[in-house]
Design an enzyme around this catalytic site. Sequence first.
Site, PDB file in Angstrom:
ATOM      1  N   ARG A 349     -64.719  14.160   1.201  1.00 21.38           N
ATOM      2  CA  ARG A 349     -64.648  13.955  -0.252  1.00 21.38           C
ATOM      3  C   ARG A 349     -65.399  15.049  -0.994  1.00 21.38           C
ATOM      4  O   ARG A 349     -64.954  15.524  -2.044  1.00 21.38           O
ATOM      5  CB  ARG A 349     -65.193  12.583  -0.626  1.00 21.38           C
ATOM      6  CG  ARG A 349     -66.696  12.441  -0.564  1.00 21.38           C
ATOM      7  CD  ARG A 349     -67.165  11.138  -1.172  1.00 21.38           C
ATOM      8  NE  ARG A 349     -66.758  10.023  -0.346  1.00 21.38           N
ATOM      9  CZ  ARG A 349     -67.513   9.515   0.628  1.00 21.38           C
ATOM     10  NH1 ARG A 349     -68.692  10.059   0.894  1.00 21.38           N
ATOM     11  NH2 ARG A 349     -67.100   8.482   1.332  1.00 21.38           N
ATOM     12  N   ASN A 471     -68.729   5.340  -2.468  1.00 20.07           N
ATOM     13  CA  ASN A 471     -70.110   4.864  -2.501  1.00 20.07           C
ATOM     14  C   ASN A 471     -70.582   4.664  -1.065  1.00 20.07           C
ATOM     15  O   ASN A 471     -70.366   3.618  -0.455  1.00 20.07           O
ATOM     16  CB  ASN A 471     -70.181   3.555  -3.298  1.00 20.07           C
ATOM     17  CG  ASN A 471     -71.596   3.196  -3.691  1.00 20.07           C
ATOM     18  OD1 ASN A 471     -72.543   3.493  -2.977  1.00 20.07           O
ATOM     19  ND2 ASN A 471     -71.747   2.540  -4.825  1.00 20.07           N
ATOM     20  N   ASP A 472     -71.251   5.667  -0.520  1.00 16.12           N
ATOM     21  CA  ASP A 472     -71.633   5.669   0.895  1.00 16.12           C
ATOM     22  C   ASP A 472     -72.394   4.430   1.357  1.00 16.12           C
ATOM     23  O   ASP A 472     -72.059   3.851   2.393  1.00 16.12           O
ATOM     24  CB  ASP A 472     -72.475   6.914   1.207  1.00 16.12           C
ATOM     25  CG  ASP A 472     -71.628   8.167   1.315  1.00 16.12           C
ATOM     26  OD1 ASP A 472     -70.494   8.080   1.802  1.00 16.12           O
ATOM     27  OD2 ASP A 472     -72.110   9.227   0.909  1.00 16.12           O
ATOM     28  N   PRO A 473     -73.464   4.016   0.651  1.00 17.62           N
ATOM     29  CA  PRO A 473     -74.261   2.908   1.190  1.00 17.62           C
ATOM     30  C   PRO A 473     -73.696   1.526   0.905  1.00 17.62           C
ATOM     31  O   PRO A 473     -74.379   0.535   1.156  1.00 17.62           O
ATOM     32  CB  PRO A 473     -75.621   3.104   0.510  1.00 17.62           C
ATOM     33  CG  PRO A 473     -75.300   3.747  -0.781  1.00 17.62           C
ATOM     34  CD  PRO A 473     -74.118   4.634  -0.515  1.00 17.62           C
TER      35      PRO A 473
END
Length: 778
Positions: A349, A471-473
């Site tokens: 991304r 949103n990675d986490p």
Amino acid sequence: MSLVDFSADRCTLTSPTALPLAAGFLWNPLMMIHMTARGYATAQFMQPEPSKYARAQIMEAKHFMLPEQGTYAHHPGRFFYVKDRETGSLFSAPYEPARAPVDAFAFEVTPTDIRWTVDRPGLRIELTLTLPVDDACELWEVRLTNSGKRDRQVSFYPAFPLGLMSWMNQSAAYDPALGGIVADSVTPYQKIEDYFKNKTLKDKVALLSEQAPLAFETRQARFEGEAGLHKPDAVMAAQMSDGVALYENPIAAMQFDHDLAKEESVTHRFLFGPAFDKAEISRLKSLYLSEAGFARARETYAAYMAAGAKAINMDTPDPHLDAFVNTWLPRQVYYHGDTNRLSTDPQTRNFLQDAIGSVYVKPETARKTLLKALSQQHANGSMPDGIRMYDGAELKYINTVPHTDHSVWLAMLMEAYLDETDDYAVLDELVSDTETGEARTVRDRISAANQWLMQAVDQRGLNFIDQGDWNDPMNMVGWKGKGVSGWLSLATAHSLRLWSQILERDGRDGSAFAWAAKAFNDAMNTHLWDGDWYGRGITDDDVKFGIKADIEGRIYLNPQSFALMSGAADAGKQQRMVDAIADQMETPYGVEMIAPAYTHMREDVGRLTQKFPGVAENGSVYNHAAIFYIYSLYQVNEPEKAFELLRKMLTGPNDEDYLRRGQLPVFVPNYYRGAHRQHPEASGRSSHLFNTGTASWLYRSVIEGLFGLKGCREGLRIRPQLPASWPSARVTRHFRDATFEVEITRGTLGLAVDGQTIAGDTITDIVAGKSYYVQISL
């Protein structure tokens, strides 16, 4: 005197203490250095994996920079001590570690170097840091001047701590043949196979001097002695002891004694950096370490910076914004596209979104990025979590966690690239993937990526989230295989809609993708419209979140932004969303990503809820998310709100704002502290991280949103959306090798090119090399 003086050419900070984390950065294709005003540095180089050549004094986890990274006495730094041999008074430049009071201080960041001027009673020291283009090393020029009314006897000491280089093997000594201190080490390893990998690593570090020193010290502990870095024993002694570091943390410190008459100056030049062997150190010395070598390096580096050409030059009622957009923003965009954030496995991304910015500063880079990414597409059409930049590179850290959003960015990159270049031939380019070896056209590969998104859905028609999307986490919404992402479903709809339009403009049938986009929008309106905004998703346990019923995390910004982009939100929904965001998420420093921020772990959302409220993804003014919203506002003709929030991304121009955020306006950071309603005392504080997808989208929003100068198949479409407070603006737009001098005023609606009124809003039949004078009346 103002705290910060800012222009397109330079940014100058006049206090060493007011903004203790203020910094600038320089880079070349092999390295990057983040240099604070006070003299601390964080640097890395590629070999091919990122490595450090100046470290902490203890073993540290392998990372580059952390958000809001503080400094400490033994933080790696570049220090220059000056001692008056008659009085024993001592100071250090730029400011650390002696922290002696100064008469005047200037920290200057320019596009091509970083400079300091420090005035003490009777003495002035001027420092300049620059980089070459083709080597990983720092070039330091230091000028020491007797500015007083009497002759001065001074000792000058460059001191570069090297930290704990290796627990296996480290040493340092002065090498008279090379004219500098050379530290050696062996990269620690356990496995036999790592020995063979490490054989080619640059385990030496050198600080070379153009002048031979009087004395030196290479033992960090002996250099400090009992007084520490604040007043080192080795510096306070009459002469350094020429100590050799034998399996102890090294420092590269030298002593030069000067007798300076009134107004007399002396200039030193130093080279600092990693090397494989002494032959490489010798090569670097002969190439750079001279007045002529420094001059050549500066000239070459200036040409390298100029290769990242800017797409616009603006002249508006906001000169502060003009300076940022005309120089510093395209510079940050260029850095991202040129270096891939100095990673050997950039997240897909990030890789694709950074290329969106490259479209405007170096479009050939964007094209190469697209083809590189598609060469690693999976056989099922999905995109990998990271792009391997060389054979043998491994996916690491976050790239080992499965995310589901990487395919949506292809169409967004393609839209920007094709609109800017009209290079539709790229769609017929054949790309062979590393997984199957099959050669397929770019067109077929992006269609396959979108088709994968179309089938990666649950029974409601919403996209699965797995262990994260953009949103990675947000890693626990769908780790059991059932949770879905409302944002990704809208981003998919946007991607599908863009791709259908690209295919239609290319003379192909894009209707299947257009119908699929509508189906995703319909599914969102059916399942996740919550009355005033869209929910963020539905967990594995079939619980909707990001909705009014939630006490924390009740509204997320990203679904609202992409609902505007995808067309899911009609005019009524649009107004309710904008109102809700203004009421719950806007702050003096921008728009928050989540509100209210989470204060405790929510196990069906994930580790983002464990982050401190207002930090990073947990409710900060996360500028990457904020710029999505700003971009989307321009897409639906909401220019006042878009500009209001865009302007808040830039620090300054008043001292109060600089002090609050703690950052110079030479880059946009990835976040400012949020949770404004929960922790107002900390809100606005900068993360100081300049690796951010914000830069590309911000540049695009200014060019295509604010000024409305957007390319299309036919030519250049002109639809400015200036804020009402601007009576006029001028902008130079570089587009398809032509130049457009654009003057925007208010009056009777109209568009004229070279004095001739034209119908519509598009300039067609553009001739490369030609200059056009465009008059727009709003």
